[in-house]
Design a protein around this motif. Structure first.
Motif, PDB file in Angstrom:
ATOM      1  N   LEU A 141       8.457  -8.811  -2.164  1.00 55.14           N
ATOM      2  CA  LEU A 141       8.503  -7.266  -1.946  1.00 55.14           C
ATOM      3  C   LEU A 141       9.619  -6.545  -2.168  1.00 55.14           C
ATOM      4  N   ILE A 142      10.904  -7.297  -1.803  1.00 57.25           N
ATOM      5  CA  ILE A 142      11.940  -6.569  -2.235  1.00 57.25           C
ATOM      6  C   ILE A 142      12.044  -6.471  -3.683  1.00 57.25           C
ATOM      7  N   ASP A 143      11.831  -7.300  -4.361  1.00 58.11           N
ATOM      8  CA  ASP A 143      11.738  -7.121  -5.930  1.00 58.11           C
ATOM      9  C   ASP A 143      10.903  -5.971  -6.281  1.00 58.11           C
ATOM     10  N   THR A 144       9.689  -5.982  -5.764  1.00 59.59           N
ATOM     11  CA  THR A 144       8.775  -4.852  -6.194  1.00 59.59           C
ATOM     12  C   THR A 144       9.268  -3.450  -5.691  1.00 59.59           C
ATOM     13  N   ILE A 145       9.817  -3.325  -4.734  1.00 61.78           N
ATOM     14  CA  ILE A 145      10.561  -2.028  -4.051  1.00 61.78           C
ATOM     15  C   ILE A 145      11.510  -1.483  -5.183  1.00 61.78           C
ATOM     16  N   VAL A 146      12.348  -2.507  -5.754  1.00 57.79           N
ATOM     17  CA  VAL A 146      13.344  -2.178  -6.654  1.00 57.79           C
ATOM     18  C   VAL A 146      12.898  -1.807  -7.903  1.00 57.79           C
ATOM     19  N   ARG A 147      11.888  -2.766  -8.247  1.00 59.87           N
ATOM     20  CA  ARG A 147      11.259  -2.381  -9.495  1.00 59.87           C
ATOM     21  C   ARG A 147      10.477  -1.092  -9.708  1.00 59.87           C
ATOM     22  N   ARG A 148       9.942  -0.770  -8.642  1.00 59.04           N
ATOM     23  CA  ARG A 148       9.379   0.570  -8.698  1.00 59.04           C
ATOM     24  C   ARG A 148      10.245   1.832  -8.365  1.00 59.04           C
ATOM     25  N   THR A 173      -2.524   6.168   6.639  1.00 60.91           N
ATOM     26  CA  THR A 173      -3.370   7.489   6.805  1.00 60.91           C
ATOM     27  C   THR A 173      -2.589   8.596   6.765  1.00 60.91           C
ATOM     28  N   VAL A 174      -1.077   8.580   7.119  1.00 61.47           N
ATOM     29  CA  VAL A 174      -0.357   9.732   7.281  1.00 61.47           C
ATOM     30  C   VAL A 174       0.166  10.105   6.036  1.00 61.47           C
ATOM     31  N   LEU A 175       0.878   8.941   5.265  1.00 59.59           N
ATOM     32  CA  LEU A 175       1.531   9.225   3.970  1.00 59.59           C
ATOM     33  C   LEU A 175       1.162  10.035   2.976  1.00 59.59           C
ATOM     34  N   PRO A 176      -0.514   9.790   2.555  1.00 55.85           N
ATOM     35  CA  PRO A 176      -1.092  10.595   1.434  1.00 55.85           C
ATOM     36  C   PRO A 176      -0.999  12.015   1.985  1.00 55.85           C
ATOM     37  N   ARG A 177      -1.286  12.263   3.248  1.00 55.13           N
ATOM     38  CA  ARG A 177      -1.343  13.899   3.737  1.00 55.13           C
ATOM     39  C   ARG A 177       0.198  14.396   3.569  1.00 55.13           C
ATOM     40  N   VAL A 192       0.732  -1.138   0.004  1.00 53.55           N
ATOM     41  CA  VAL A 192      -0.108   0.017   0.005  1.00 53.55           C
ATOM     42  C   VAL A 192       0.849   1.228   0.048  1.00 53.55           C
ATOM     43  N   VAL A 193       1.939   1.066   0.828  1.00 61.58           N
ATOM     44  CA  VAL A 193       2.978   2.421   1.064  1.00 61.58           C
ATOM     45  C   VAL A 193       3.466   2.483  -0.614  1.00 61.58           C
ATOM     46  N   LEU A 194       3.939   1.435  -1.415  1.00 57.76           N
ATOM     47  CA  LEU A 194       4.269   1.557  -2.684  1.00 57.76           C
ATOM     48  C   LEU A 194       3.217   2.121  -3.608  1.00 57.76           C
ATOM     49  N   ASP A 195       2.012   1.686  -3.533  1.00 56.89           N
ATOM     50  CA  ASP A 195       0.872   2.274  -4.412  1.00 56.89           C
ATOM     51  C   ASP A 195       0.606   3.830  -4.087  1.00 56.89           C
ATOM     52  N   GLN A 196       0.834   4.244  -2.691  1.00 55.42           N
ATOM     53  CA  GLN A 196       0.579   5.733  -2.234  1.00 55.42           C
ATOM     54  C   GLN A 196       1.889   6.541  -3.007  1.00 55.42           C
ATOM     55  N   LEU A 197       2.932   5.851  -2.820  1.00 56.82           N
ATOM     56  CA  LEU A 197       4.225   6.747  -3.485  1.00 56.82           C
ATOM     57  C   LEU A 197       3.911   6.807  -4.912  1.00 56.82           C
ATOM     58  N   ASP A 198       3.718   5.728  -5.695  1.00 55.05           N
ATOM     59  CA  ASP A 198       3.275   5.797  -7.212  1.00 55.05           C
ATOM     60  C   ASP A 198       2.483   6.883  -7.411  1.00 55.05           C
ATOM     61  N   ARG A 199       1.284   7.078  -6.695  1.00 59.69           N
ATOM     62  CA  ARG A 199       0.218   8.131  -7.090  1.00 59.69           C
ATOM     63  C   ARG A 199       1.006   9.419  -6.968  1.00 59.69           C
ATOM     64  N   ALA A 200       1.879   9.575  -6.071  1.00 55.63           N
ATOM     65  CA  ALA A 200       2.370  10.992  -5.708  1.00 55.63           C
ATOM     66  C   ALA A 200       3.621  10.918  -6.560  1.00 55.63           C
ATOM     67  N   ASP A 201       4.059  10.189  -7.366  1.00 52.49           N
ATOM     68  CA  ASP A 201       5.476  10.015  -8.059  1.00 52.49           C
ATOM     69  C   ASP A 201       6.519  10.436  -7.268  1.00 52.49           C
ATOM     70  N   ALA A 202       6.566   9.674  -6.085  1.00 55.70           N
ATOM     71  CA  ALA A 202       7.501   9.994  -5.227  1.00 55.70           C
ATOM     72  C   ALA A 202       8.297   8.669  -4.843  1.00 55.70           C
ATOM     73  N   LYS A 203       9.523   9.064  -4.616  1.00 53.73           N
ATOM     74  CA  LYS A 203      10.507   7.686  -4.390  1.00 53.73           C
ATOM     75  C   LYS A 203      10.850   8.006  -2.855  1.00 53.73           C
ATOM     76  N   ALA A 204      11.462   6.705  -2.418  1.00 57.24           N
ATOM     77  CA  ALA A 204      11.828   6.565  -1.162  1.00 57.24           C
ATOM     78  C   ALA A 204      12.822   5.465  -1.020  1.00 57.24           C
ATOM     79  N   SER A 205      13.546   5.517   0.355  1.00 61.76           N
ATOM     80  CA  SER A 205      14.263   4.387   0.859  1.00 61.76           C
ATOM     81  C   SER A 205      13.828   3.414   1.604  1.00 61.76           C
TER      82      SER A 205
END
Ligand code: ZN
Length: 269
Positions: A119-126, A244-248, A92-105
């Motif tokens: 999940l590690i594979d998905t984190i890297v691929r995105r 709840t916090v991340l999209p805000r 869900v965090v990955l989807d929320q980041l994608d929607r905002a075009d945001a990147k994270a470590s």
């Protein structure tokens, strides 16, 4: 494989070593002075121990607490998610980041990563990076000797590097707590210590509004913000607080013209 860094003792550690030598030669020259020498050495150990329990200090060695000035000028804010991966929260965090075009470590616990390689594979691929948050996230980490530290950091480095396809560049100790033996281990593995500018305590606080307030207080370019996709606290509605916090938070960053980035943007020294 990451390049080994040259380890040079921080000035405080050099001063501590000098104090030990002075105490030893002092006792040799003046045996009656031993209680004073011992007290000085004990006080020095207490000081080093206390500094290791201060996550944002750089007295034991370099510590990335903010993005470098170059990234600050570009209006970037670093986002870090610790303690994952978690099969419920991370996607869900990955989807929320994608929607905002945001990147994270993602500072992953290697033991958890080994149980969720997909999940590690998905984190890297995105487009995000996987960083080292130890093998088991032991709460005894700051009290460990050098062999145990080397195992906790080194095994995590091997496991996460294999899963992510490239070795992590940054290490964060559990809760940011460490001792003076960590820095030479990091240098040997080509890792750099990273902590944070501000954290929301989203692994313990159950009120999303409070977590959000802590993260955006005095928000500015160059900040390094820490949240959790693992061990997430849950609000009264049972939902992980971070979700709840991340999209805000991402909305607030956009409203300030700031871009959320991973530590990928931090140049090697
Ligand atoms: Zn942690």
């Amino acid at each position: 494989m990451a390049e080994r860094r040259r380890w040079t003792a921080a000035p405080l550690l050099r001063a501590s070593a000098a104090l030990h030598v002075a105490a030893a030669t002092g006792i040799a020259a003046m045996p009656a002075a031993w209680p004073w020498a011992l007290a000085a050495v004990a006080g020095n150990h207490a000081l080093l121990g206390a500094i290791g329990l201060w996550p944002r200090s750089s007295l034991l060695g370099p510590n990335l607490r903010r993005l470098p000035a170059e990234n600050e000028r570009q209006g970037q804010v670093g986002l870090c998610f610790d303690d994952g991966p978690d099969p419920e929260v991370t996607p869900v965090v990955l989807d929320q980041l994608d929607r905002a075009d945001a990147k994270a470590s993602f500072f992953c616990i290697a033991d958890r990563a080994a149980r969720h390689p997909d999940l590690i594979d998905t984190i890297v691929r995105r487009g995000h990076t996987v960083e080292n948050h130890s093998w088991h996230h032991s709460h005894r980490f700051a009290a460990m000797g050098i062999r145990a530290i080397r195992r906790e950091v080194g095994e995590a480095q091997r496991i996460l590097g294999d899963l992510a396809g490239r070795p992590p560049r940054f290490f964060k100790p559990p809760a940011g707590l460490r001792n003076p033996l960590l820095e030479p281990v990091l240098a040997g593995l080509g890792l750099r210590l990273a902590t944070w500018t501000r954290r929301g305590y989203d692994a313990v606080r159950r009120d999303p509004a409070e977590v959000e307030r802590r993260l955006v207080r005095r928000l500015g370019a160059g900040d390094l913000l820490m949240l959790h996709d693992g061990s997430a606290a849950r609000g009264d509605d049972g939902r992980p607080v971070v979700l709840t916090v991340l999209p805000r938070l991402l909305d607030t960053l956009a409203a300030h013209g700031l871009t959320a980035v991973s530590l990928e943007v931090v140049a090697d020294d």
